[in-house]
Scaffold this motif. Structure first.
Motif, PDB file in Angstrom:
ATOM      1  N   THR A 120       0.844  -1.298  -0.078  1.00  0.00           N
ATOM      2  CA  THR A 120      -0.034   0.066  -0.008  1.00  0.00           C
ATOM      3  C   THR A 120       0.814   1.366  -0.131  1.00  0.00           C
ATOM      4  OG1 THR A 120      -1.664  -1.314   1.349  1.00  0.00           O
ATOM      5  CG2 THR A 120      -1.854   1.221   1.286  1.00  0.00           C
ATOM      6  N   SER A 121       1.947   1.126   0.929  1.00  0.00           N
ATOM      7  CA  SER A 121       2.755   2.346   0.940  1.00  0.00           C
ATOM      8  C   SER A 121       3.472   2.665  -0.515  1.00  0.00           C
ATOM      9  CB  SER A 121       3.936   2.210   1.804  1.00  0.00           C
ATOM     10  OG  SER A 121       5.142   2.606   1.363  1.00  0.00           O
ATOM     11  N   GLN A 122       3.872   1.454  -1.189  1.00  0.00           N
ATOM     12  CA  GLN A 122       4.548   1.699  -2.361  1.00  0.00           C
ATOM     13  C   GLN A 122       3.696   2.261  -3.557  1.00  0.00           C
ATOM     14  OE1 GLN A 122       8.359   1.293  -2.190  1.00  0.00           O
ATOM     15  NE2 GLN A 122       7.246   1.443  -0.264  1.00  0.00           N
ATOM     16  N   VAL A 123       2.224   1.737  -3.431  1.00  0.00           N
ATOM     17  CA  VAL A 123       1.378   2.384  -4.295  1.00  0.00           C
ATOM     18  C   VAL A 123       1.078   3.737  -4.072  1.00  0.00           C
ATOM     19  CG1 VAL A 123      -1.071   2.118  -5.095  1.00  0.00           C
ATOM     20  CG2 VAL A 123       0.307   0.124  -4.728  1.00  0.00           C
ATOM     21  N   LEU A 124       1.016   4.008  -2.947  1.00  0.00           N
ATOM     22  CA  LEU A 124       0.701   5.512  -2.424  1.00  0.00           C
ATOM     23  C   LEU A 124       1.838   6.397  -2.978  1.00  0.00           C
ATOM     24  CD1 LEU A 124      -0.909   5.190   0.908  1.00  0.00           C
ATOM     25  CD2 LEU A 124      -1.941   6.015  -1.021  1.00  0.00           C
ATOM     26  N   VAL A 125       3.089   6.029  -2.683  1.00  0.00           N
ATOM     27  CA  VAL A 125       4.136   6.773  -3.168  1.00  0.00           C
ATOM     28  C   VAL A 125       4.224   7.008  -4.852  1.00  0.00           C
ATOM     29  CG1 VAL A 125       6.019   5.135  -3.179  1.00  0.00           C
ATOM     30  CG2 VAL A 125       6.546   7.503  -2.573  1.00  0.00           C
ATOM     31  N   PHE A 126       3.810   5.939  -5.367  1.00  0.00           N
ATOM     32  CA  PHE A 126       3.782   6.049  -6.983  1.00  0.00           C
ATOM     33  C   PHE A 126       2.951   6.873  -7.277  1.00  0.00           C
ATOM     34  CE2 PHE A 126       2.389   4.434 -11.004  1.00  0.00           C
ATOM     35  CZ  PHE A 126       3.475   4.573 -11.647  1.00  0.00           C
ATOM     36  N   VAL A 127       1.589   6.981  -6.719  1.00  0.00           N
ATOM     37  CA  VAL A 127       0.640   7.949  -7.206  1.00  0.00           C
ATOM     38  C   VAL A 127       1.369   9.492  -7.060  1.00  0.00           C
ATOM     39  CG1 VAL A 127      -1.744   9.054  -6.684  1.00  0.00           C
ATOM     40  CG2 VAL A 127      -1.341   6.497  -6.935  1.00  0.00           C
ATOM     41  N   GLY A 128       1.660   9.626  -5.643  1.00  0.00           N
ATOM     42  CA  GLY A 128       2.364  10.857  -5.467  1.00  0.00           C
ATOM     43  C   GLY A 128       3.692  11.175  -6.390  1.00  0.00           C
ATOM     44  N   LEU A 129       4.053  10.015  -6.736  1.00  0.00           N
ATOM     45  CA  LEU A 129       5.322  10.452  -7.624  1.00  0.00           C
ATOM     46  C   LEU A 129       4.869  10.810  -8.929  1.00  0.00           C
ATOM     47  CD1 LEU A 129       8.450   9.910  -8.768  1.00  0.00           C
ATOM     48  CD2 LEU A 129       7.451   7.747  -9.414  1.00  0.00           C
ATOM     49  N   VAL A 130       3.891  10.278  -9.416  1.00  0.00           N
ATOM     50  CA  VAL A 130       3.335  10.670 -10.846  1.00  0.00           C
ATOM     51  C   VAL A 130       2.902  12.189 -10.750  1.00  0.00           C
ATOM     52  CG1 VAL A 130       1.589  10.339 -12.276  1.00  0.00           C
ATOM     53  CG2 VAL A 130       2.793   8.438 -11.673  1.00  0.00           C
ATOM     54  N   ILE A 131       2.188  12.649  -9.577  1.00  0.00           N
ATOM     55  CA  ILE A 131       1.502  13.873  -9.625  1.00  0.00           C
ATOM     56  C   ILE A 131       2.968  14.813  -9.428  1.00  0.00           C
ATOM     57  CG2 ILE A 131       0.441  15.529  -7.962  1.00  0.00           C
ATOM     58  CD1 ILE A 131      -1.379  12.917  -7.197  1.00  0.00           C
ATOM     59  N   ASP A 132       3.898  14.457  -8.592  1.00  0.00           N
ATOM     60  CA  ASP A 132       5.056  15.299  -8.323  1.00  0.00           C
ATOM     61  C   ASP A 132       5.954  15.398  -9.682  1.00  0.00           C
ATOM     62  OD1 ASP A 132       6.968  16.722  -6.824  1.00  0.00           O
ATOM     63  OD2 ASP A 132       7.654  15.254  -5.551  1.00  0.00           O
ATOM     64  N   LEU A 133       5.983  14.430 -10.226  1.00  0.00           N
ATOM     65  CA  LEU A 133       6.965  14.444 -11.368  1.00  0.00           C
ATOM     66  C   LEU A 133       6.234  15.349 -12.424  1.00  0.00           C
ATOM     67  CD1 LEU A 133       8.170  10.946 -11.743  1.00  0.00           C
ATOM     68  CD2 LEU A 133       9.190  12.910 -10.915  1.00  0.00           C
ATOM     69  N   VAL A 134       5.054  15.367 -12.636  1.00  0.00           N
ATOM     70  CA  VAL A 134       4.179  16.131 -13.644  1.00  0.00           C
ATOM     71  C   VAL A 134       4.505  17.534 -13.283  1.00  0.00           C
ATOM     72  CG1 VAL A 134       2.030  16.803 -14.369  1.00  0.00           C
ATOM     73  CG2 VAL A 134       2.309  14.588 -14.312  1.00  0.00           C
ATOM     74  N   ARG A 153       7.210  19.105 -11.668  1.00  0.00           N
ATOM     75  CA  ARG A 153       8.372  19.479 -11.867  1.00  0.00           C
ATOM     76  C   ARG A 153       8.656  19.864 -13.450  1.00  0.00           C
ATOM     77  NH1 ARG A 153      12.202  15.384  -7.929  1.00  0.00           N
ATOM     78  NH2 ARG A 153      10.715  15.880  -6.263  1.00  0.00           N
ATOM     79  N   CYS A 154       7.809  19.310 -14.219  1.00  0.00           N
ATOM     80  CA  CYS A 154       7.835  19.531 -15.562  1.00  0.00           C
ATOM     81  C   CYS A 154       7.446  21.153 -15.978  1.00  0.00           C
ATOM     82  CB  CYS A 154       7.164  18.696 -16.499  1.00  0.00           C
ATOM     83  SG  CYS A 154       7.819  17.125 -16.513  1.00  0.00           S
ATOM     84  N   PHE A 155       6.649  21.786 -15.123  1.00  0.00           N
ATOM     85  CA  PHE A 155       6.019  22.970 -15.296  1.00  0.00           C
ATOM     86  C   PHE A 155       7.251  23.886 -15.067  1.00  0.00           C
ATOM     87  CE2 PHE A 155       2.087  20.862 -14.577  1.00  0.00           C
ATOM     88  CZ  PHE A 155       1.537  21.155 -15.679  1.00  0.00           C
ATOM     89  N   LYS A 156       6.975  25.171 -15.867  1.00  0.00           N
ATOM     90  CA  LYS A 156       7.760  26.288 -16.065  1.00  0.00           C
ATOM     91  C   LYS A 156       7.735  27.254 -14.669  1.00  0.00           C
ATOM     92  CE  LYS A 156       9.402  29.624 -19.108  1.00  0.00           C
ATOM     93  NZ  LYS A 156       9.228  30.446 -20.360  1.00  0.00           N
ATOM     94  N   HIS A 157       6.702  27.386 -14.129  1.00  0.00           N
ATOM     95  CA  HIS A 157       6.503  28.289 -12.927  1.00  0.00           C
ATOM     96  C   HIS A 157       6.664  27.575 -11.603  1.00  0.00           C
ATOM     97  CE1 HIS A 157       6.119  31.377 -15.928  1.00  0.00           C
ATOM     98  NE2 HIS A 157       5.083  30.636 -16.560  1.00  0.00           N
ATOM     99  N   LYS A 158       7.183  28.452 -10.749  1.00  0.00           N
ATOM    100  CA  LYS A 158       7.264  28.036  -9.425  1.00  0.00           C
ATOM    101  C   LYS A 158       5.922  27.608  -8.677  1.00  0.00           C
ATOM    102  CE  LYS A 158       8.523  29.443  -4.632  1.00  0.00           C
ATOM    103  NZ  LYS A 158       9.197  30.561  -3.682  1.00  0.00           N
ATOM    104  N   ILE A 218       4.757  24.161  -9.828  1.00  0.00           N
ATOM    105  CA  ILE A 218       5.705  23.284  -8.893  1.00  0.00           C
ATOM    106  C   ILE A 218       5.090  23.049  -7.460  1.00  0.00           C
ATOM    107  CG2 ILE A 218       7.955  22.734  -8.265  1.00  0.00           C
ATOM    108  CD1 ILE A 218       9.131  24.236 -10.811  1.00  0.00           C
ATOM    109  N   LEU A 219       4.993  24.126  -7.147  1.00  0.00           N
ATOM    110  CA  LEU A 219       4.396  24.215  -5.551  1.00  0.00           C
ATOM    111  C   LEU A 219       2.988  23.324  -5.463  1.00  0.00           C
ATOM    112  CD1 LEU A 219       5.696  27.398  -3.897  1.00  0.00           C
ATOM    113  CD2 LEU A 219       6.547  25.121  -3.520  1.00  0.00           C
ATOM    114  N   PHE A 220       2.074  23.610  -6.350  1.00  0.00           N
ATOM    115  CA  PHE A 220       0.704  23.007  -6.309  1.00  0.00           C
ATOM    116  C   PHE A 220       0.946  21.695  -6.581  1.00  0.00           C
ATOM    117  CE2 PHE A 220      -2.787  21.464  -8.508  1.00  0.00           C
ATOM    118  CZ  PHE A 220      -3.799  21.970  -7.381  1.00  0.00           C
ATOM    119  N   PHE A 221       1.671  21.209  -7.459  1.00  0.00           N
ATOM    120  CA  PHE A 221       1.781  19.778  -7.622  1.00  0.00           C
ATOM    121  C   PHE A 221       2.551  19.082  -6.569  1.00  0.00           C
ATOM    122  CE2 PHE A 221       0.201  20.813 -11.913  1.00  0.00           C
ATOM    123  CZ  PHE A 221      -0.174  19.399 -12.367  1.00  0.00           C
ATOM    124  N   ASN A 222       3.616  19.843  -6.002  1.00  0.00           N
ATOM    125  CA  ASN A 222       4.205  19.417  -4.971  1.00  0.00           C
ATOM    126  C   ASN A 222       3.170  19.018  -3.573  1.00  0.00           C
ATOM    127  OD1 ASN A 222       5.906  19.657  -2.222  1.00  0.00           O
ATOM    128  ND2 ASN A 222       7.094  18.607  -3.718  1.00  0.00           N
TER     129      ASN A 222
END
Length: 182
Positions: free
Chosen positions: A4-18, A20-25, A28-32
């Motif tokens: 369950t932990s690994q699934v949750l971190v994977f979902v968080g990762l996808v959101i976080d990585l998306v 990190r691709c944006f241009k403006h702070k 980046i903060l919103f997705f973080n």
């Protein structure tokens, strides 16, 4: 719990990585912030209370920073949240201390709290890279291997973003100037 932990971190990762691709702070903060909700849950399932607290405080800090950015506050406005978040984590560190590895989380908290207070996205991206390395060490040590892989992917995306948003435009501008002088 571990899966369950690994699934949750994977979902968080996808959101976080998306993010990190944006241009403006702000983006980046919103997705973080959104990803931090999943990261907190992941560390709870790993029973890594300091990891959960660190991500929870990151979530609060980033919401606070987003508000300061929206109001276009000066750099001094970031001192109060930076001090408060760092103090809260230091208290948590004292309560949940297990070993010297816990100091890695303090380093991460300090890095991101200071780095995200800058308005310059270039500085924010280098902060993300340094933080990915720190969390990578921590996650590998607690056997959070998916978390570790996420950190390394995040580091790679941050490097690519630096090249794409900061290095390439500069290089293109140089090439344009060279062509006009010929």
């Amino acid at each position: 719990m571990y899966i369950t932990s690994q699934v949750l971190v994977f979902v968080g990762l996808v959101i976080d990585l998306v993010g990190r691709c944006f241009k403006h702070k702000k983006q980046i903060l919103f997705f973080n912030v959104t990803a931090s909700l999943f990261y907190v849950s992941s560390y709870v399932f790993l029973q890594s209370w300091l990891g959960a607290i660190a991500n929870g405080l990151n979530l609060i800090r980033n919401i606070w920073y987003m508000r300061l950015d929206e109001k276009e506050c000066n750099q001094a406005s970031y001192i109060l949240p930076a001090c408060l978040i760092t103090c809260l984590f230091a208290i948590s560190l004292g309560i949940f201390w297990k070993n010297a590895l816990d100091l890695v989380l303090l380093l991460s908290m300090l890095l991101v709290t200071i780095g995200f207070s800058f308005k310059n996205v270039f500085v924010v991206r280098w902060t993300i890279i340094a933080n990915s390395i720190v969390w990578g060490i921590y996650n590998f040590s607690i056997a959070g291997y998916v978390n570790f892989a996420c950190d390394m992917i995040g580091l790679t995306i941050a490097l690519v973003s630096i090249i794409y948003y900061h290095y390439m435009p500069h290089k293109m501008k140089e090439n344009k100037v060279e062509k006009t002088h010929k």
